[in-house]
Design a protein around this motif. Structure first.
Motif, PDB file in Angstrom:
ATOM      1  N   GLU A   1      47.343  54.363  73.914  1.00  0.00           N
ATOM      2  CA  GLU A   1      47.034  53.942  72.550  1.00  0.00           C
ATOM      3  C   GLU A   1      46.872  52.429  72.464  1.00  0.00           C
ATOM      4  O   GLU A   1      45.939  51.933  71.822  1.00  0.00           O
ATOM      5  CB  GLU A   1      48.129  54.419  71.592  1.00  0.00           C
ATOM      6  N   ARG A   2      47.764  51.685  73.109  1.00  0.00           N
ATOM      7  CA  ARG A   2      47.660  50.222  73.109  1.00  0.00           C
ATOM      8  C   ARG A   2      46.367  49.768  73.768  1.00  0.00           C
ATOM      9  O   ARG A   2      45.697  48.859  73.287  1.00  0.00           O
ATOM     10  CB  ARG A   2      48.854  49.613  73.849  1.00  0.00           C
ATOM     11  N   PHE A   3      46.025  50.399  74.889  1.00  0.00           N
ATOM     12  CA  PHE A   3      44.796  50.029  75.592  1.00  0.00           C
ATOM     13  C   PHE A   3      43.579  50.277  74.703  1.00  0.00           C
ATOM     14  O   PHE A   3      42.703  49.415  74.584  1.00  0.00           O
ATOM     15  CB  PHE A   3      44.667  50.824  76.900  1.00  0.00           C
ATOM     16  N   LEU A   4      43.520  51.429  74.067  1.00  0.00           N
ATOM     17  CA  LEU A   4      42.367  51.751  73.222  1.00  0.00           C
ATOM     18  C   LEU A   4      42.282  50.863  71.986  1.00  0.00           C
ATOM     19  O   LEU A   4      41.198  50.600  71.482  1.00  0.00           O
ATOM     20  CB  LEU A   4      42.403  53.225  72.808  1.00  0.00           C
ATOM     21  N   GLU A   5      43.416  50.396  71.492  1.00  0.00           N
ATOM     22  CA  GLU A   5      43.421  49.525  70.324  1.00  0.00           C
ATOM     23  C   GLU A   5      42.952  48.116  70.649  1.00  0.00           C
ATOM     24  O   GLU A   5      42.408  47.426  69.802  1.00  0.00           O
ATOM     25  CB  GLU A   5      44.825  49.469  69.709  1.00  0.00           C
TER      26      GLU A   5
ATOM     27  N   ASN B   1      34.575  56.544  75.137  1.00  0.00           N
ATOM     28  CA  ASN B   1      34.423  57.294  73.885  1.00  0.00           C
ATOM     29  C   ASN B   1      35.497  56.894  72.885  1.00  0.00           C
ATOM     30  O   ASN B   1      35.218  56.771  71.686  1.00  0.00           O
ATOM     31  CB  ASN B   1      34.484  58.797  74.154  1.00  0.00           C
ATOM     32  N   GLY B   2      36.723  56.699  73.358  1.00  0.00           N
ATOM     33  CA  GLY B   2      37.802  56.264  72.464  1.00  0.00           C
ATOM     34  C   GLY B   2      37.539  54.888  71.885  1.00  0.00           C
ATOM     35  O   GLY B   2      37.767  54.646  70.694  1.00  0.00           O
ATOM     36  N   ILE B   3      37.033  53.987  72.702  1.00  0.00           N
ATOM     37  CA  ILE B   3      36.711  52.633  72.217  1.00  0.00           C
ATOM     38  C   ILE B   3      35.556  52.684  71.227  1.00  0.00           C
ATOM     39  O   ILE B   3      35.594  52.025  70.182  1.00  0.00           O
ATOM     40  CB  ILE B   3      36.401  51.712  73.411  1.00  0.00           C
ATOM     41  N   ALA B   4      34.540  53.483  71.531  1.00  0.00           N
ATOM     42  CA  ALA B   4      33.402  53.615  70.610  1.00  0.00           C
ATOM     43  C   ALA B   4      33.859  54.212  69.285  1.00  0.00           C
ATOM     44  O   ALA B   4      33.422  53.767  68.209  1.00  0.00           O
ATOM     45  CB  ALA B   4      32.319  54.476  71.240  1.00  0.00           C
ATOM     46  N   PHE B   5      34.752  55.196  69.335  1.00  0.00           N
ATOM     47  CA  PHE B   5      35.268  55.794  68.106  1.00  0.00           C
ATOM     48  C   PHE B   5      36.037  54.769  67.286  1.00  0.00           C
ATOM     49  O   PHE B   5      35.876  54.696  66.066  1.00  0.00           O
ATOM     50  CB  PHE B   5      36.172  56.987  68.428  1.00  0.00           C
ATOM     51  N   ARG B   6      36.860  53.968  67.968  1.00  0.00           N
ATOM     52  CA  ARG B   6      37.619  52.928  67.264  1.00  0.00           C
ATOM     53  C   ARG B   6      36.676  51.951  66.566  1.00  0.00           C
ATOM     54  O   ARG B   6      36.876  51.583  65.410  1.00  0.00           O
ATOM     55  CB  ARG B   6      38.515  52.175  68.247  1.00  0.00           C
ATOM     56  N   GLU B   7      35.612  51.542  67.269  1.00  0.00           N
ATOM     57  CA  GLU B   7      34.651  50.606  66.686  1.00  0.00           C
ATOM     58  C   GLU B   7      33.901  51.228  65.508  1.00  0.00           C
ATOM     59  O   GLU B   7      33.679  50.568  64.493  1.00  0.00           O
ATOM     60  CB  GLU B   7      33.679  50.124  67.755  1.00  0.00           C
ATOM     61  N   GLN B   8      33.551  52.497  65.626  1.00  0.00           N
ATOM     62  CA  GLN B   8      32.869  53.174  64.521  1.00  0.00           C
ATOM     63  C   GLN B   8      33.788  53.318  63.315  1.00  0.00           C
ATOM     64  O   GLN B   8      33.365  53.143  62.180  1.00  0.00           O
ATOM     65  CB  GLN B   8      32.372  54.553  64.956  1.00  0.00           C
ATOM     66  N   ALA B   9      35.047  53.643  63.567  1.00  0.00           N
ATOM     67  CA  ALA B   9      36.012  53.778  62.475  1.00  0.00           C
ATOM     68  C   ALA B   9      36.227  52.438  61.783  1.00  0.00           C
ATOM     69  O   ALA B   9      36.318  52.370  60.556  1.00  0.00           O
ATOM     70  CB  ALA B   9      37.329  54.323  63.005  1.00  0.00           C
TER      71      ALA B   9
END
Length: 84
Positions: free
Chosen positions: A18-22, A68-76
């Motif tokens: 979670e920390r990495f993706l954030e 995909n997780g990073i792209a989702f975070r950016e889209q959100a």
């Protein structure tokens, strides 16, 4: 025979992931397994080739999940800014 029921779903947390993706960007996700990928590429032509190729395929899948997780975070984040 009684039907098996799934155990109650508990919320699972992976704080390191979670920390990495954030905090990470695409370059950091690609760099994360860079050294491992290079070593496996060296092994891919030797006697351990099949195992190295399977490991590289696994790493590629993990990198795709991270991207995909990073792209989702950016889209959100973009959607959140758009609502304001």
């Amino acid at each position: 025979m009684a039907a098996k029921t799934a155990p109650a779903a508990e919320e699972i947390h992976y704080p390191t992931l979670e920390r990495f993706l954030e905090s990470a960007d695409e370059a950091a996700a690609k760099k994360l397994y860079g050294a491992t990928r290079e070593k496996l590429e060296g092994l891919a032509s030797g006697p351990k080739g099949p195992a190295a190729k399977k490991a590289m395929a696994g790493i590629a899948k993990v990198e795709q999940v991270l991207l995909n997780g990073i792209a989702f975070r950016e889209q959100a984040a973009a959607a959140k800014k758009g609502r304001r």
